[in-house]
Write a protein that holds these residues in place. Sequence first.
Motif, PDB file in Angstrom:
ATOM      1  N   ALA A   1      19.591  23.684  33.029  1.00  0.00           N
ATOM      2  CA  ALA A   1      20.155  24.411  34.169  1.00  0.00           C
ATOM      3  C   ALA A   1      20.880  25.628  33.629  1.00  0.00           C
ATOM      4  N   ALA A   2      20.665  26.727  34.280  1.00  0.00           N
ATOM      5  CA  ALA A   2      21.355  27.951  33.878  1.00  0.00           C
ATOM      6  C   ALA A   2      22.820  27.820  34.255  1.00  0.00           C
ATOM      7  N   GLY A   3      23.701  28.195  33.342  1.00  0.00           N
ATOM      8  CA  GLY A   3      25.131  28.147  33.638  1.00  0.00           C
ATOM      9  C   GLY A   3      25.504  29.229  34.626  1.00  0.00           C
ATOM     10  N   THR A   4      26.556  28.981  35.360  1.00  0.00           N
ATOM     11  CA  THR A   4      27.040  29.954  36.325  1.00  0.00           C
ATOM     12  C   THR A   4      28.365  30.507  35.829  1.00  0.00           C
ATOM     13  N   ILE A   5      28.451  31.801  35.792  1.00  0.00           N
ATOM     14  CA  ILE A   5      29.694  32.450  35.400  1.00  0.00           C
ATOM     15  C   ILE A   5      30.306  33.064  36.648  1.00  0.00           C
ATOM     16  N   ALA A   6      31.509  32.617  36.961  1.00  0.00           N
ATOM     17  CA  ALA A   6      32.199  33.143  38.133  1.00  0.00           C
ATOM     18  C   ALA A   6      32.958  34.411  37.735  1.00  0.00           C
ATOM     19  N   LEU A   7      32.589  35.511  38.318  1.00  0.00           N
ATOM     20  CA  LEU A   7      33.278  36.771  38.061  1.00  0.00           C
ATOM     21  C   LEU A   7      34.221  37.047  39.217  1.00  0.00           C
ATOM     22  N   THR A   8      35.466  37.232  38.897  1.00  0.00           N
ATOM     23  CA  THR A   8      36.460  37.499  39.924  1.00  0.00           C
ATOM     24  C   THR A   8      36.610  38.996  40.105  1.00  0.00           C
ATOM     25  N   GLN A   9      36.500  39.433  41.345  1.00  0.00           N
ATOM     26  CA  GLN A   9      36.672  40.856  41.630  1.00  0.00           C
ATOM     27  C   GLN A   9      38.131  41.244  41.460  1.00  0.00           C
ATOM     28  N   PRO A  10      38.387  42.409  40.919  1.00  0.00           N
ATOM     29  CA  PRO A  10      39.774  42.859  40.820  1.00  0.00           C
ATOM     30  C   PRO A  10      40.314  43.260  42.188  1.00  0.00           C
ATOM     31  N   GLY A  11      41.611  43.358  42.274  1.00  0.00           N
ATOM     32  CA  GLY A  11      42.263  43.837  43.486  1.00  0.00           C
ATOM     33  C   GLY A  11      43.063  45.084  43.170  1.00  0.00           C
ATOM     34  N   SER A  12      43.839  45.541  44.133  1.00  0.00           N
ATOM     35  CA  SER A  12      44.645  46.738  43.931  1.00  0.00           C
ATOM     36  C   SER A  12      45.948  46.628  44.713  1.00  0.00           C
TER      37      SER A  12
ATOM     38  N   LEU B   1      47.496  51.318  42.256  1.00  0.00           N
ATOM     39  CA  LEU B   1      47.192  50.639  40.996  1.00  0.00           C
ATOM     40  C   LEU B   1      45.905  49.866  41.237  1.00  0.00           C
ATOM     41  N   THR B   2      44.868  50.149  40.468  1.00  0.00           N
ATOM     42  CA  THR B   2      43.558  49.557  40.723  1.00  0.00           C
ATOM     43  C   THR B   2      43.089  48.674  39.571  1.00  0.00           C
ATOM     44  N   ASN B   3      42.010  47.935  39.836  1.00  0.00           N
ATOM     45  CA  ASN B   3      41.378  47.058  38.842  1.00  0.00           C
ATOM     46  C   ASN B   3      42.332  46.025  38.263  1.00  0.00           C
ATOM     47  N   LEU B   4      43.144  45.431  39.134  1.00  0.00           N
ATOM     48  CA  LEU B   4      44.095  44.409  38.708  1.00  0.00           C
ATOM     49  C   LEU B   4      43.492  43.017  38.875  1.00  0.00           C
ATOM     50  N   PRO B   5      43.568  42.183  37.859  1.00  0.00           N
ATOM     51  CA  PRO B   5      43.129  40.800  38.037  1.00  0.00           C
ATOM     52  C   PRO B   5      44.001  40.115  39.093  1.00  0.00           C
ATOM     53  N   PRO B   6      43.435  39.220  39.887  1.00  0.00           N
ATOM     54  CA  PRO B   6      44.237  38.513  40.889  1.00  0.00           C
ATOM     55  C   PRO B   6      45.412  37.782  40.243  1.00  0.00           C
ATOM     56  N   GLY B   7      46.515  37.724  40.958  1.00  0.00           N
ATOM     57  CA  GLY B   7      47.709  37.053  40.473  1.00  0.00           C
ATOM     58  C   GLY B   7      48.950  37.696  41.059  1.00  0.00           C
ATOM     59  N   THR B   8      50.094  37.308  40.532  1.00  0.00           N
ATOM     60  CA  THR B   8      51.377  37.819  41.011  1.00  0.00           C
ATOM     61  C   THR B   8      51.904  38.858  40.025  1.00  0.00           C
ATOM     62  N   TYR B   9      52.386  39.958  40.567  1.00  0.00           N
ATOM     63  CA  TYR B   9      52.910  41.054  39.759  1.00  0.00           C
ATOM     64  C   TYR B   9      54.305  41.434  40.250  1.00  0.00           C
ATOM     65  N   THR B  10      55.107  41.982  39.344  1.00  0.00           N
ATOM     66  CA  THR B  10      56.370  42.605  39.713  1.00  0.00           C
ATOM     67  C   THR B  10      56.198  44.098  39.518  1.00  0.00           C
ATOM     68  N   LEU B  11      56.506  44.864  40.565  1.00  0.00           N
ATOM     69  CA  LEU B  11      56.456  46.323  40.487  1.00  0.00           C
ATOM     70  C   LEU B  11      57.848  46.850  40.189  1.00  0.00           C
ATOM     71  N   ASN B  12      57.939  47.738  39.216  1.00  0.00           N
ATOM     72  CA  ASN B  12      59.184  48.425  38.903  1.00  0.00           C
ATOM     73  C   ASN B  12      58.924  49.920  39.009  1.00  0.00           C
TER      74      ASN B  12
END
Length: 104
Positions: free
Chosen positions: A8-19, A64-75
């Motif tokens: 079986a071919a493996g599946t690679i999940a690619l997560t789209q970046p956010g902004s 701010l673009t091409n950010l991996p999903p998650g939590t960020y602090t903006l300063n």
Amino acid sequence: VTAGNDTAAGTIALTQPGSISGVISNGAVVANATVTATYTAGGNLPNGTVFSTANSAVDGTFSLTNLPPGTYTLNVTSGTQVGQSVGVVVVAGANTDAGTITIA
């Protein structure tokens, strides 16, 4: 693949970046303020990683673009002015509006 063996071919999940986008203000829009996004939780980056930096445009807006999903602090800084730290959650494939960040 040989006869009788299935693979079986493996599946690679690619997560789209956010902004993240927003506006910098001190009562009026602030151009050329530095906005820094520091990763704090929710994905595969080490906490405390400064992931992206941008300067606000003439109308005070920033993006701010091409950010991996998650939590960020903006300063935000502009000369001697410092803005409040703002927590923002970035969702895959979406833009998060940080609203207006005030500096003083």
